[in-house]
Write a protein that holds these residues in place. Structure first.
Motif, PDB file in Angstrom:
ATOM      1  N   ALA A 105      16.704  10.249   5.554  1.00 59.87           N
ATOM      2  CA  ALA A 105      16.285   9.807   6.886  1.00 59.87           C
ATOM      3  C   ALA A 105      14.865  10.247   7.204  1.00 59.87           C
ATOM      4  CB  ALA A 105      17.243  10.344   7.939  1.00 59.87           C
ATOM      5  N   THR A 106      14.417  11.360   6.636  1.00 55.90           N
ATOM      6  CA  THR A 106      13.077  11.863   6.959  1.00 55.90           C
ATOM      7  C   THR A 106      12.025  11.434   5.955  1.00 55.90           C
ATOM      8  OG1 THR A 106      13.516  13.925   5.781  1.00 55.90           O
ATOM      9  CG2 THR A 106      13.988  13.887   8.146  1.00 55.90           C
ATOM     10  N   ARG A 107      12.415  10.761   4.889  1.00 56.65           N
ATOM     11  CA  ARG A 107      11.458  10.300   3.881  1.00 56.65           C
ATOM     12  C   ARG A 107      10.588   9.204   4.481  1.00 56.65           C
ATOM     13  NH1 ARG A 107      14.757   8.949  -0.674  1.00 56.65           N
ATOM     14  NH2 ARG A 107      14.752  11.183  -0.980  1.00 56.65           N
ATOM     15  N   PRO A 108       9.280   9.235   4.234  1.00 59.70           N
ATOM     16  CA  PRO A 108       8.418   8.193   4.800  1.00 59.70           C
ATOM     17  C   PRO A 108       8.781   6.820   4.246  1.00 59.70           C
ATOM     18  CG  PRO A 108       7.202   9.576   3.262  1.00 59.70           C
ATOM     19  CD  PRO A 108       8.552  10.182   3.423  1.00 59.70           C
ATOM     20  N   ALA A 109       8.542   5.816   5.056  1.00 59.60           N
ATOM     21  CA  ALA A 109       8.859   4.446   4.659  1.00 59.60           C
ATOM     22  C   ALA A 109       7.963   4.009   3.499  1.00 59.60           C
ATOM     23  CB  ALA A 109       8.662   3.510   5.839  1.00 59.60           C
ATOM     24  N   VAL A 110       8.478   3.127   2.700  1.00 63.86           N
ATOM     25  CA  VAL A 110       7.721   2.613   1.566  1.00 63.86           C
ATOM     26  C   VAL A 110       6.612   1.708   2.099  1.00 63.86           C
ATOM     27  CG1 VAL A 110       7.857   1.212  -0.518  1.00 63.86           C
ATOM     28  CG2 VAL A 110       9.738   2.721   0.087  1.00 63.86           C
ATOM     29  N   VAL A 111       5.392   2.000   1.682  1.00 62.02           N
ATOM     30  CA  VAL A 111       4.246   1.228   2.136  1.00 62.02           C
ATOM     31  C   VAL A 111       4.103   0.005   1.238  1.00 62.02           C
ATOM     32  CG1 VAL A 111       1.759   1.268   2.520  1.00 62.02           C
ATOM     33  CG2 VAL A 111       3.124   3.305   2.957  1.00 62.02           C
ATOM     34  N   GLU A 112       4.008  -1.149   1.872  1.00 63.62           N
ATOM     35  CA  GLU A 112       3.833  -2.373   1.096  1.00 63.62           C
ATOM     36  C   GLU A 112       2.401  -2.477   0.618  1.00 63.62           C
ATOM     37  OE1 GLU A 112       5.147  -5.955   2.888  1.00 63.62           O
ATOM     38  OE2 GLU A 112       6.876  -4.995   3.806  1.00 63.62           O
ATOM     39  N   ARG A 113       2.238  -2.962  -0.599  1.00 60.98           N
ATOM     40  CA  ARG A 113       0.891  -3.188  -1.118  1.00 60.98           C
ATOM     41  C   ARG A 113       0.310  -4.408  -0.426  1.00 60.98           C
ATOM     42  NH1 ARG A 113      -1.371  -1.654  -5.735  1.00 60.98           N
ATOM     43  NH2 ARG A 113      -0.781   0.492  -6.026  1.00 60.98           N
ATOM     44  N   PRO A 114      -0.989  -4.375  -0.160  1.00 60.30           N
ATOM     45  CA  PRO A 114      -1.591  -5.551   0.466  1.00 60.30           C
ATOM     46  C   PRO A 114      -1.542  -6.733  -0.491  1.00 60.30           C
ATOM     47  CG  PRO A 114      -3.275  -3.985  -0.178  1.00 60.30           C
ATOM     48  CD  PRO A 114      -1.950  -3.326  -0.408  1.00 60.30           C
ATOM     49  N   PRO A 115      -1.534  -7.934   0.065  1.00 55.75           N
ATOM     50  CA  PRO A 115      -1.510  -9.102  -0.817  1.00 55.75           C
ATOM     51  C   PRO A 115      -2.780  -9.154  -1.656  1.00 55.75           C
ATOM     52  CG  PRO A 115      -1.980  -9.755   1.435  1.00 55.75           C
ATOM     53  CD  PRO A 115      -1.636  -8.298   1.467  1.00 55.75           C
ATOM     54  N   PRO A 116      -2.716  -9.783  -2.818  1.00 55.45           N
ATOM     55  CA  PRO A 116      -3.916  -9.860  -3.645  1.00 55.45           C
ATOM     56  C   PRO A 116      -5.008 -10.643  -2.922  1.00 55.45           C
ATOM     57  CG  PRO A 116      -2.207 -11.298  -4.502  1.00 55.45           C
ATOM     58  CD  PRO A 116      -1.595 -10.489  -3.397  1.00 55.45           C
ATOM     59  N   PRO A 117      -6.269 -10.331  -3.212  1.00 52.18           N
ATOM     60  CA  PRO A 117      -7.359 -11.033  -2.543  1.00 52.18           C
ATOM     61  C   PRO A 117      -7.285 -12.533  -2.788  1.00 52.18           C
ATOM     62  CG  PRO A 117      -8.180  -9.159  -3.772  1.00 52.18           C
ATOM     63  CD  PRO A 117      -6.739  -9.321  -4.118  1.00 52.18           C
ATOM     64  N   ARG A 118      -7.636 -13.272  -1.762  1.00 53.61           N
ATOM     65  CA  ARG A 118      -7.563 -14.723  -1.890  1.00 53.61           C
ATOM     66  C   ARG A 118      -8.682 -15.234  -2.784  1.00 53.61           C
ATOM     67  NH1 ARG A 118      -9.401 -15.115   4.267  1.00 53.61           N
ATOM     68  NH2 ARG A 118     -11.625 -15.070   3.926  1.00 53.61           N
ATOM     69  N   ASP A 119      -8.424 -16.313  -3.460  1.00 54.99           N
ATOM     70  CA  ASP A 119      -9.407 -16.886  -4.377  1.00 54.99           C
ATOM     71  C   ASP A 119     -10.289 -17.928  -3.707  1.00 54.99           C
ATOM     72  OD1 ASP A 119      -8.532 -15.355  -6.457  1.00 54.99           O
ATOM     73  OD2 ASP A 119      -7.092 -16.839  -7.175  1.00 54.99           O
ATOM     74  N   GLU A 120      -9.878 -18.428  -2.559  1.00 52.40           N
ATOM     75  CA  GLU A 120     -10.657 -19.464  -1.901  1.00 52.40           C
ATOM     76  C   GLU A 120     -11.802 -18.852  -1.106  1.00 52.40           C
ATOM     77  OE1 GLU A 120      -7.539 -19.527   1.734  1.00 52.40           O
ATOM     78  OE2 GLU A 120      -7.045 -20.146  -0.289  1.00 52.40           O
ATOM     79  N   GLY A 121     -12.798 -19.641  -0.831  1.00 52.47           N
ATOM     80  CA  GLY A 121     -13.925 -19.184  -0.048  1.00 52.47           C
ATOM     81  C   GLY A 121     -15.041 -18.641  -0.910  1.00 52.47           C
ATOM     82  N   ALA A 122     -16.069 -18.167  -0.236  1.00 50.50           N
ATOM     83  CA  ALA A 122     -17.259 -17.651  -0.913  1.00 50.50           C
ATOM     84  C   ALA A 122     -17.117 -16.152  -1.130  1.00 50.50           C
ATOM     85  CB  ALA A 122     -18.484 -17.943  -0.068  1.00 50.50           C
ATOM     86  N   ALA A 123     -17.672 -15.673  -2.223  1.00 52.93           N
ATOM     87  CA  ALA A 123     -17.663 -14.243  -2.524  1.00 52.93           C
ATOM     88  C   ALA A 123     -19.079 -13.706  -2.343  1.00 52.93           C
ATOM     89  CB  ALA A 123     -17.181 -13.999  -3.941  1.00 52.93           C
ATOM     90  N   LEU A 124     -19.208 -12.618  -1.597  1.00 54.30           N
ATOM     91  CA  LEU A 124     -20.511 -11.990  -1.340  1.00 54.30           C
ATOM     92  C   LEU A 124     -20.425 -10.504  -1.642  1.00 54.30           C
ATOM     93  CD1 LEU A 124     -21.638 -13.419   2.111  1.00 54.30           C
ATOM     94  CD2 LEU A 124     -22.581 -13.966  -0.108  1.00 54.30           C
ATOM     95  N   ALA A 125     -21.555  -9.948  -2.024  1.00 58.62           N
ATOM     96  CA  ALA A 125     -21.696  -8.499  -2.154  1.00 58.62           C
ATOM     97  C   ALA A 125     -22.653  -8.058  -1.059  1.00 58.62           C
ATOM     98  CB  ALA A 125     -22.226  -8.130  -3.527  1.00 58.62           C
ATOM     99  N   LEU A 126     -22.199  -7.217  -0.161  1.00 61.00           N
ATOM    100  CA  LEU A 126     -23.000  -6.796   0.990  1.00 61.00           C
ATOM    101  C   LEU A 126     -23.351  -5.316   0.895  1.00 61.00           C
ATOM    102  CD1 LEU A 126     -21.052  -8.479   3.918  1.00 61.00           C
ATOM    103  CD2 LEU A 126     -23.074  -9.324   2.752  1.00 61.00           C
ATOM    104  N   PRO A 127     -24.604  -4.976   1.253  1.00 63.05           N
ATOM    105  CA  PRO A 127     -24.957  -3.554   1.358  1.00 63.05           C
ATOM    106  C   PRO A 127     -24.316  -2.968   2.615  1.00 63.05           C
ATOM    107  CG  PRO A 127     -26.794  -4.919   2.052  1.00 63.05           C
ATOM    108  CD  PRO A 127     -25.737  -5.853   1.548  1.00 63.05           C
TER     109      PRO A 127
END
Length: 144
Positions: free
Chosen positions: A46-68
């Motif tokens: 009962a006191t064990r922390p809940a299992v954290v779900e992994r975020p969904p994989p990054p989407r492939d659609e759209g533009a990819a940018l590298a920002l400073p």
């Protein structure tokens, strides 16, 4: 010696003899130890922390940018949904961009790779223009 329910149901094992009384005490101790272990198991479960779900994989659609970046982004991980801000401004330039990866902190300026909708790329590029004078970089906020 007082009889117990176990002695009434199993008189050959837990009858009136000393050996039967010894067996009965062993069974009672075993049952109490099992009850304590079960209570401990239920309490820890009962006191064990809940299992954290992994975020969904990054989407492939759209533009990819590298920002400073204006600040290190060690708190970001691939798949996080973020908002992109300019330092000192309250409103984001872009909402709902998704992190592809964060560069290691070995270089001068930390860099984050993002995917975002193609309509939002123009706003980012306008702010990166030399006449706008982007100073330190962008601020990336998770959930922004």
């Amino acid at each position: 010696m007082a009889t117990s329910r176990l002695a009434q149901h199993l008189p050959s094992l837990f009858g009136p003899s000393r050996r039967a009384a010894w067996r009965l005490s062993l069974v009672r101790r075993g049952l109490s130890a099992c009850a304590l272990l079960l209570a401990l198991h239920l309490t820890l479960g009962a006191t064990r922390p809940a299992v954290v779900e992994r975020p969904p994989p990054p989407r492939d659609e759209g533009a990819a940018l590298a920002l400073p970046l204006a600040a290190p982004a060690g708190h970001l991980s691939p798949g996080d949904e973020v908002g992109i801000y300019l330092p000192g401004r309250a409103e984001p330039l872009v909402r709902r961009a998704q992190v592809l990866g964060v560069s290691s902190e070995t270089g001068d300026t930390p860099v984050v790779r993002l995917t975002l909708d193609e309509e939002q790329v123009g706003e980012i590029l306008r702010e990166m223009a030399p006449e706008r004078g982007l100073g330190n970089g962008f601020v990336v906020v998770r959930g922004g």
